[in-house]
Design an enzyme around this catalytic site. Structure first.
Site, PDB file in Angstrom:
ATOM      1  N   GLU A 125      -2.314   0.152  -4.774  1.00 18.36           N
ATOM      2  CA  GLU A 125      -2.330  -1.055  -3.946  1.00 18.36           C
ATOM      3  C   GLU A 125      -2.130  -2.301  -4.789  1.00 18.36           C
ATOM      4  O   GLU A 125      -2.717  -2.415  -5.867  1.00 18.36           O
ATOM      5  CB  GLU A 125      -3.677  -1.185  -3.225  1.00 18.36           C
ATOM      6  CG  GLU A 125      -3.917  -0.127  -2.175  1.00 18.36           C
ATOM      7  CD  GLU A 125      -5.259  -0.312  -1.500  1.00 18.36           C
ATOM      8  OE1 GLU A 125      -5.717  -1.451  -1.356  1.00 18.36           O
ATOM      9  OE2 GLU A 125      -5.851   0.714  -1.133  1.00 18.36           O
ATOM     10  N   ASP A 171       0.874  -1.170   0.000  1.00 18.48           N
ATOM     11  CA  ASP A 171       0.000   0.000   0.000  1.00 18.48           C
ATOM     12  C   ASP A 171       0.916   1.225   0.000  1.00 18.48           C
ATOM     13  O   ASP A 171       1.652   1.456   0.949  1.00 18.48           O
ATOM     14  CB  ASP A 171      -0.875  -0.038   1.265  1.00 18.48           C
ATOM     15  CG  ASP A 171      -2.008   0.971   1.214  1.00 18.48           C
ATOM     16  OD1 ASP A 171      -1.876   1.982   0.488  1.00 18.48           O
ATOM     17  OD2 ASP A 171      -3.010   0.747   1.912  1.00 18.48           O
TER      18      ASP A 171
END
Length: 387
Positions: free
Chosen positions: A106, A9
């Site tokens: 992500e 992330d």
DNA sequence: TCTGGGGTCCTAGGACCC
DNA sequence: TCTGGGGTCCTAGGACCC
């Protein structure tokens, strides 16, 4: 073999890229607005220096500047972020058997083959490479399930790494607040809290039949997640790319629209944008949706039509048809959207000569706009709302 | 999608058919 | 004509995500 999933992330992705690109922005509070108008937009991303003042994504920029008056402002440049995102994906593919891009910032990686020690080492290496090659950072969570890996990455932001083996998951979840689960938003949190369920541990201890009764499918899904289990769809890798289910555009105007004519002109423009995208992507649509914010009331309607289309003019007429069905007493519109749903691959064969001619015209307009820039050619009706 | 803008998924009620 | 059950389609609206 135990599954070992890593979730990367990126930290404050858009803001970090802007800071990497422009040294003058480094180390300073930075707000990336979703569009160029500094005081008429929301925060798409902000640097950690801005977060320290309480600025958060999704907040109106007016509020953000109140919290942090010294913040720098840039408007989002999605092409730049997409490019960086693709390069990060290419880097990850060199380290993992399977990589799945979950959003622009992500990624999931399947590292099961490596074993947990080697997986952790690989992730440290990935983090180093990202820092060196992009001058930005990302956080990684490693866990036996995708959703747990994602929560683990979030829990160690920024620039963190959290490794959870099978036996660590229960302890990680036990005290974790329910709203930390992606998919449990403010409403579900409130519902759960009202039932005295505050942590994933408490959620896991609740009778699943009770949750199913209260929340339907969502209840079972929440229960599963709180026990560290992915739902089946989530575990599916290498899925062929799904075609979109809808294509839409919306706009919030600076000054409230108070006449039907003005409103119609905006709908014309949004329909034009939607039609153009349908043609570019090769879809026909048979469901038209219209939403309006009228007199501070949110209204939305959709209607199914029996002939699929990608013609902006038809999309526009359908939007007007839906608008009429709303029977607005007064027009006082602040925001509106036109969406095409019920998508299917475009019909290449037009039966009627008149349709063939129309499609050739639209094709020609699209090509002109592609070559000379968007809005080189557009319907005259839009003229008066274009600056 | 509700202070932006782009989406997805789920639920529930009504219409309609057998 | 009414009642009943099962199934599908359509639509409005809620909730959530990035």
């Amino acid at each position: 073999m135990d599954r070992i999933i890593a979730h990367l992330d990126m930290d404050a992705f858009f803001a970090s890229i802007e800071q990497a690109a422009d040294p003058r922005l480094r180390g300073k509070p930075l707000i990336v607005g979703s569009r160029g108008k500094k005081y008429r937009t929301v925060v798409a991303a902000c640097s950690y220096e801005a977060k320290a003042h309480g600025v958060a994504s999704g907040m109106s920029t007016v509020e953000a500047f109140r919290l942090c008056p010294k913040a720098q402002f840039v408007s989002a440049d999605s092409a730049k972020y997409l490019y960086a995102s693709e390069r990060i994906l290419r880097l990850l593919v060199q380290h993992a058997d399977r990589v799945e891009q979950a959003s622009i910032d992500e990624f999931y990686m399947d590292l099961s083959r490596l074993g947990i020690t080697q997986a952790a080492y690989t992730c440290r290496r990935i983090k180093d490479r990202i820092r060196k090659e992009f001058s930005i950072t990302g956080s990684i969570g490693i866990a036996p399930a995708k959703i747990i890996a994602k929560m683990a990455a979030k829990a160690r932001k920024p620039d963190g790494l959290l490794v959870l083996g099978e036996k660590d998951v229960a302890a990680f979840l036990r005290e974790l607040a329910v709203e930390k689960v992606p998919g449990i938003g403010p409403r579900l949190k409130e519902h759960l809290n009202n039932l005295s369920i505050f942590t994933c541990g408490q959620l896991a201890g609740t009778d699943p039949a009770f949750l199913a009764d209260r929340f339907g499918k969502t209840g079972l899904w929440m229960w599963q997640t709180s026990r560290g289990i992915d739902s089946d769809e989530v575990d599916y890798w290498d899925a062929p790319e799904e075609p979109p289910k809808s294509i839409g555009h919306s706009y919030t105007v600076e000054h409230v629209l108070t006449t039907r004519t003005l409103l119609a002109n905006w709908l014309r423009m949004l329909s034009e944008m939607v039609g153009c995208r349908l043609r570019r992507k090769g879809f026909d649509s048979c469901v038209s949706c219209l939403w309006l914010n009228n007199n501070d009331e949110f209204l939305s309607r959709e209607k199914k039509f029996y002939s699929p289309t990608q013609d902006s003019e038809v999309i526009f007429r359908r939007s007007l048809h839906i608008l009429e069905s709303l029977r607005l007493k007064t027009v006082c519109v602040r925001a509106m959207g036109v969406t095409a749903a019920g998508l299917m691959p475009a019909q290449s064969l037009q039966l009627l000569a008149v349709d063939r001619k129309r499609m050739r015209l639209l094709g020609a307009v699209d090509r002109i706009n592609e070559r000379f820039g968007e809005w080189s050619v557009y319907p005259a009706a839009i003229q008066q709302i274009r600056k």
